[in-house]
Design a protein around this motif. Sequence first.
Motif, short mmCIF file in Angstrom:
data_model
loop_
_atom_site.label_atom_id
_atom_site.label_comp_id
_atom_site.label_asym_id
_atom_site.label_seq_id
_atom_site.Cartn_x
_atom_site.Cartn_y
_atom_site.Cartn_z
N ASN A 69 -6.52 71.52 44.34
CA ASN A 69 -6.21 70.75 43.14
C ASN A 69 -5.31 69.57 43.48
OD1 ASN A 69 -4.74 73.52 42.83
ND2 ASN A 69 -3.55 72.31 41.42
N ASP A 70 -4.18 69.41 42.83
CA ASP A 70 -3.43 68.15 42.88
C ASP A 70 -3.21 67.55 44.27
OD1 ASP A 70 -2.98 69.46 40.50
OD2 ASP A 70 -0.80 69.40 40.63
N GLU A 74 3.21 67.56 33.31
CA GLU A 74 3.19 67.91 34.74
C GLU A 74 3.18 66.62 35.57
OE1 GLU A 74 0.81 72.11 34.76
OE2 GLU A 74 -0.48 70.37 34.77
N GLN A 118 -2.74 70.72 46.83
CA GLN A 118 -2.70 72.12 46.42
C GLN A 118 -3.95 72.78 46.98
OE1 GLN A 118 -0.13 73.75 43.83
NE2 GLN A 118 0.57 72.49 45.54
N SER A 163 3.13 71.69 43.47
CA SER A 163 3.05 70.25 43.74
C SER A 163 4.40 69.61 44.01
CB SER A 163 2.36 69.56 42.58
OG SER A 163 1.00 69.88 42.60
N ARG A 191 8.88 71.71 37.38
CA ARG A 191 8.14 71.52 38.64
C ARG A 191 7.66 70.10 38.91
NH1 ARG A 191 4.58 74.89 35.47
NH2 ARG A 191 2.81 73.69 34.65
N ASP A 192 7.03 69.98 40.08
CA ASP A 192 6.32 68.77 40.54
C ASP A 192 7.27 67.60 40.83
OD1 ASP A 192 4.22 70.47 39.95
OD2 ASP A 192 3.64 69.43 38.11
N TRP A 206 -8.71 71.06 34.18
CA TRP A 206 -8.40 72.51 34.16
C TRP A 206 -9.30 73.29 33.21
CZ3 TRP A 206 -6.28 74.99 37.87
CH2 TRP A 206 -5.28 74.41 38.65
N TRP A 226 -8.49 79.01 42.16
CA TRP A 226 -7.04 78.82 42.28
C TRP A 226 -6.38 80.15 42.62
CZ3 TRP A 226 -2.39 80.36 40.15
CH2 TRP A 226 -1.31 79.51 40.36
C1 FRU Z 1 -1.07 70.46 37.91
C2 FRU Z 1 -0.36 71.75 38.32
C3 FRU Z 1 1.08 71.46 38.69
C4 FRU Z 1 1.41 72.61 39.60
C5 FRU Z 1 0.11 72.84 40.32
C6 FRU Z 1 -0.18 74.27 40.66
O1 FRU Z 1 -2.44 70.53 38.05
O2 FRU Z 1 -0.45 72.69 37.27
O3 FRU Z 1 1.94 71.35 37.59
O4 FRU Z 1 2.46 72.30 40.47
O5 FRU Z 1 -0.92 72.32 39.49
O6 FRU Z 1 -1.28 74.38 41.51
#
Ligand code: FRU
Length: 476
Positions: free
Chosen positions: A26-27, A201, A43, A84, A149-150, A286, A51
């Motif tokens: 993902n990200d 996010e 990710q 992330s 986060r992030d 998502w 996931w």
């Molecule tokens: C965004 C997210 C982030 C998180 C990550 C988890 O897509 O939900 O906020 O860090 O993916 O994989």
Amino acid sequence: MNKDLKMEKETFRPICHFSPSKHWINDPNGLVYYKGEYHLFYQYHPHSMVWGPMHWGHAVSTDLCEWEELPVALYPDELGQIFSGSAVVDWHNTSGFQEGEEAVLVAIFTHHGEDNEKQSIAYSNDSGRSWMKYEGNPVIPNPGIKDFRDPKVFWHEESSKWIMSLACGDHIQFYGSPNLKEWDYLSSFGETYGGHGGVWECPDLIYLDVEGEELKKWVLIVSLNPGGPNGGSAIQYFTGDFDGTTFVTDQKEEDEKWADWGRDFYAAVTWSGTEQPVWIGWMNNWEYANQTPTAEFRGSMSIARTLSLENKQGNYYLIQKPLMSNRLKKQLIFSSDQADFGLESPLNIKIPALPFMIDLEMKDGNSPTFTVSLKGKGTLLAITFDQTSQQVRVDRTKSGRVDFSEHFPSIDTMPIDSLKDMFLLVDHASIELFINGGRYVMTESFYPASSIDLVEFNTSIEQADYEQLTIQTIHM
Ligand code: FRU
């Protein structure tokens, strides 16, 4: 594309976009440019198509088009999964992590534990090839906020400190640090601003040129999931000012500005250390990301895009331009300079290979309503420019495999004020549509029943309507 996968034949494998050789991504994470290499961490679940426990996968590129996949950079540990985050070059060794002559790279990421989320760091003294986690982690413990986060970090010259933007559920918090290890809370933004249909996010605070002016503005990027304009994940932004402590927007609380109106552009952030701001996003949503019908890998990145702003009567809007490497070889398939289209209507153009791109320049913004259809056997993806409702519609309800999720088949819309030009990039499982020099953008994934081999412009558009139309295929 990933260099080693040129011979592989997975139907949905993109060519001019990054996808992992295997399994779930993902990200984009840790985007940093150092010594001629663009690092793309992401990710990654290295053992599964869905996931799961998050790692940071790693790839590098010298042109943002051809990617080399490297071993996993960060593994989950006793503090949690590696969510992330970002990376910077610590040129002045503020962290004290540098060991030899090479500048040290520092990654700042979220540790997602069973109990909570907190921020941690790791460093690399070999151009990102190997990473050591800091023994003093976490550097920002959880203050009692569930979604915390992030972290996205940059060096703020004017106040001589590192600034971190952090997503905190329904707002962004800013932190400052002299050394990437000790962080002070600075301020918060956003509880009453913009879209709140879901969780905030992946923030990014960037300083962008306003086109045609001697002016720069601060822009706060915020991913939102769900709550996007066409459902599910999307990216909003706020324009304004940042003084080293506080971000103040020039928008009204109810204003919503979307970076991309398509369903599949999420968690995009910019590279640290490039001359020009450049970002890349995850081409997914998502709502269905865990079900997309690829066989060996799941998830890919968008084309990288440069960023600037347009000033429209004191309102500032994001301009994105696709970054197509000079190294890509292009072949002209069709050019309005070289044929008489008046004779052929509807205009059907055979496409010998993917990816390809369409460049269309209209005359004086006076466009009729018309549809561009991308066709393959059992596959139709239709893009309509509707002059009456001032709207672009992307219809992917008949675009091939649409049954893997009830959320996938959709007709997605984007308001536009005019159609001056469009640039469309089509890869095996995606379209990226840039209108009016990148002022309006839509990114959509699709999973064709068989490869697109025909582009059709319907009869409503005539040669008199446009200045120029070209189609080129791209070869790597
Ligand atoms: C965004 C997210 C982030 C998180 C990550 C988890 O897509 O939900 O906020 O860090 O993916 O994989």
